[in-house]
Scaffold this motif. Structure first.
Motif, mmCIF file in Angstrom:
data_model
loop_
_atom_site.group_PDB
_atom_site.id
_atom_site.type_symbol
_atom_site.label_atom_id
_atom_site.label_comp_id
_atom_site.label_asym_id
_atom_site.label_seq_id
_atom_site.Cartn_x
_atom_site.Cartn_y
_atom_site.Cartn_z
ATOM 1 N N LEU A 46 -37.978 4.991 -27.743
ATOM 2 C CA LEU A 46 -38.238 6.363 -28.156
ATOM 3 C C LEU A 46 -36.947 7.168 -28.266
ATOM 4 C CD1 LEU A 46 -41.420 7.176 -26.020
ATOM 5 C CD2 LEU A 46 -41.308 6.623 -28.460
ATOM 6 N N VAL A 47 -36.093 7.042 -27.256
ATOM 7 C CA VAL A 47 -34.871 7.865 -27.211
ATOM 8 C C VAL A 47 -33.824 7.355 -28.187
ATOM 9 C CG1 VAL A 47 -32.978 8.662 -25.756
ATOM 10 C CG2 VAL A 47 -35.311 8.537 -24.827
ATOM 11 N N PHE A 48 -33.499 6.070 -28.071
ATOM 12 C CA PHE A 48 -32.390 5.535 -28.850
ATOM 13 C C PHE A 48 -32.801 5.129 -30.260
ATOM 14 C CE2 PHE A 48 -30.918 5.144 -24.506
ATOM 15 C CZ PHE A 48 -29.620 5.608 -24.604
ATOM 16 N N GLY A 49 -34.101 5.000 -30.510
ATOM 17 C CA GLY A 49 -34.540 4.795 -31.883
ATOM 18 C C GLY A 49 -34.211 6.008 -32.743
ATOM 19 N N LEU A 50 -34.473 7.198 -32.195
ATOM 20 C CA LEU A 50 -34.169 8.428 -32.927
ATOM 21 C C LEU A 50 -32.660 8.664 -33.008
ATOM 22 C CD1 LEU A 50 -36.907 10.784 -31.421
ATOM 23 C CD2 LEU A 50 -36.907 9.693 -33.674
#
Length: 415
Positions: A67-71
Motif C-alpha cells: 500500500l505504502v510503497f506501491g504509491l
C-alpha cells in the motif's frame, strides 16, 4: 492456416522488439520463482510456530508495504530513469531472497526476522511492479499494448499454476531453503534482462521530486480523468464483491466432499481461476482486434460476475471448476484491456503513479474480498454469499457503465 492460427492464438508481435522481449523472457522465470517464495514463507512460519495465526500475520506484513510503497514507488518511477530504478529494485528483491535462503539454510528460528525480511521483499516488489509496467509503453508501439498485456498475463498465470506445483515437488525432495535459492537465481536472471534495457529517463513534464505532493498529484490526475478512474472502479467491483477464495476451504469440505484434513477439491478450486486465465491467454489472438477497450472491460466484468453466480449455485465440483475457469478467462480479458487503458490514457510523466495505484488496487482488492466474503459466508452461508457477490458484480458494473459513458465508449488509439 497460418493466418487463421494468428487470429486465434496469442499475438506474439511485441516479442519482435528486443527490449520488450528481454523483459518478457525474464518474467517467465521470475513468475515461477516468485511463487516459490509465496509457498516458502508461509511454510517456514508454520514450521517455526506451529500456528496459522502467524501465517496470517504474513498477510499484514506483505500488504502494508504494498500500500505504502506501491504509491510512492509509482511516483519515484516518474522522476528517475526507470531502467535504473528497475536495477535497484530487482537487486533488492534478489538480495532479500538470498538472505531468506541463508536464514532458512542455517535454521534461524525467528518468526519476526522472517516477517521483516518478507516485508522488505514486498517493499522492493511494490516499487518494482509500477516501474516495470510503466516502462512497457516506452518499449513497443501503442497499438501492441493489448497483445503485450496478454503476453504478460499469460506468463503470470503460468507461474501461478506451475510455481506451487514445482514447489510441492521440490520441498520434500530438496528442502525449504532451495525454494528461496531458486527464487534468488530467477531474480538475478531478471536483473540481467534489465541491464540490457535502453535508458528510460523521465519525461519533460515529470516532477522533480517523488514526495507526497507527487503522489497527491497522481490522485488529482485520476479525479480529472474519468476513464482511468472507471477502470479502477471496475476492478474494485469485480474483486471485492466477486472474489470468493476465502470460502474455498469451507466449500471444499462441506459442499464438495473433501476430508477434514484437505483434499483434491481444495486444490482444484484454487487452481481453476489461473487455469482459465492461462487458457484464455493462449487463445487471445483476437484481443488486439477489439478497439472498444472500455466496453470490453464492462462485458468481461459482467461475465466474471455471472461465472461467480454459477460457481455459487454449483453442487458438483467439476461444474464449480468450469465456472471458476470461465471467470478466470473473463478476468484475464478485463485485465488486458484495463492495463492497456492505463498505458494509453495516461501521459508518460504520470504513468508510474497510475501504475502504482494499479498495484495497490490489484493487490489490496482480493485481500479486502477475503474479509467481505469471510463475514458474508459466516452470516449467510457460503453459497448464498458467493451468489450475492456475483449478483452485486453484475448490477454494480452495469450501473457504473451507465453512469460513466466516457469509459463505456472509450476506444484504443490507432497507429
Amino acid at each position: 492456416m497460418r493466418t487463421l492460427l494468428g487470429k486465434v492464438f496469442i499475438d506474439t508481435r511485441p516479442l519482435r522488439y528486443p527490449p520488450y522481449r528481454r523483459l518478457w523472457t525474464s518474467n517467465i522465470v521470475t513468475a515461477v520463482g516468485a511463487q516459490f517464495s509465496a509457498v516458502a514463507v508461509p511454510k517456514q512460519l508454520f514450521d517455526i510456530t506451529g500456528s496459522s495465526a502467524y501465517v496470517g500475520l504474513a498477510g499484514v506484513f506483505g500488504l502494508v508495504p504494498l500500500l505504502v510503497f506501491g504509491l510512492w514507488g509509482g511516483a519515484v518511477a516518474d522522476t528517475v530513469d526507470r531502467r535504473r530504478l528497475l536495477l535497484l529494485t530487482n537487486g533488492g528483491l534478489a538480495a532479500s531472497s538470498l538472505v531468506l535462503w541463508l536464514v532458512a539454510a542455517v535454521d534461524v528460528r525467528s518468526v519476526w526476522l522472517v516477517l521483516v525480511l518478507f516485508a522488505a521483499q514486498q517493499t522492493f516488489f511494490a516499487m518494482n511492479m509500477p516501474t516495470r509496467s510503466a516502462a512497457i509503453a516506452r518499449l513497443i508501439p501503442a497499438n501492441l499494448l493489448p497483445s503485450a498485456q496478454a503476453l504478460n498475463s499469460t506468463v503470470f498465470q503460468l507461474g501461478s499454476i506451475a510455481g506451487p506445483l514445482l514447489a510441492g515437488v521440490l520441498l520434500p525432495a530438496l528442502g525449504l531453503p532451495v525454494l528461496y535459492l531458486v527464487d534468488a537465481l530467477a531474480l538475478c536472471a531478471a536483473l540481467w534482462a534489465v541491464v540490457r534495457l535502453p535508458a528510460l529517463p523521465p519525461g519533460d513534464g515529470a516532477p522533480q521530486r517523488a514526495g507526497l505532493r507527487a503522489v497527491v498529484d497522481g490522485f488529482r490526475y485520476l479525479t480529472t480523468h474519468s476513464v482511468l478512474l472507471a477502470s479502477f472502479l471496475m476492478d474494485i467491483i469485480a474483486m471485492v464483491f466477486g472474489m470468493p477464495r476465502a470460502l474455498f476451504p469451507e466449500m471444499a469440505e462441506r459442499t464438495f466432499g473433501d476430508p477434514p484434513g484437505g483434499g483434491a477439491a481444495l486444490g482444484w478450486l484454487y487452481a481453476a481461476i489461473p487455469l482459465g486465465a492461462f487458457a484464455f491467454g493462449v487463445f487471445s489472438g483476437w484481443l488486439h482486434r477489439v478497439s472498444r477497450h472500455g466496453l470490453g472491460v464492462v462485458v468481461a466484468v459482467v461475465a466474471w460476475g455471472v461465472a461467480v453466480v454459477g460457481f455459487g449455485l454449483s453442487g458438483s465440483l467439476w461444474t464449480a471448476v468450469v465456472c471458476l475457469a470461465l471467470g478466470g478467462g473473463a478476468d484475464m480479458v478485463s485485465m488486458v484491456y484495463r492495463s492497456s487503458i492505463l498505458q494509453t490514457a495516461a501521459t508518460d510523466e504520470m504513468r508510474g503513479r497510475i501504475q502504482g495505484v494499479f498495484t495497490v488496487v490489484v493487490s489490496g482488492g482480493p485481500r479486502l474480498a477475503d474479509a467481505v466474503h469471510g463475514a458474508g459466508g459466516a452470516a449467510l452461508g457460503t453459497s448464498a454469499a458467493v451468489v450475492a457477490g456475483g449478483v452485486l458484480v453484475v448490477v454494480c458494473t452495469l450501473a457504473a457503465a451507465v453512469c460513466l459513458p466516457a469509459f463505456r465508449t472509450y476506444r484504443a488509439p490507432q497507429e
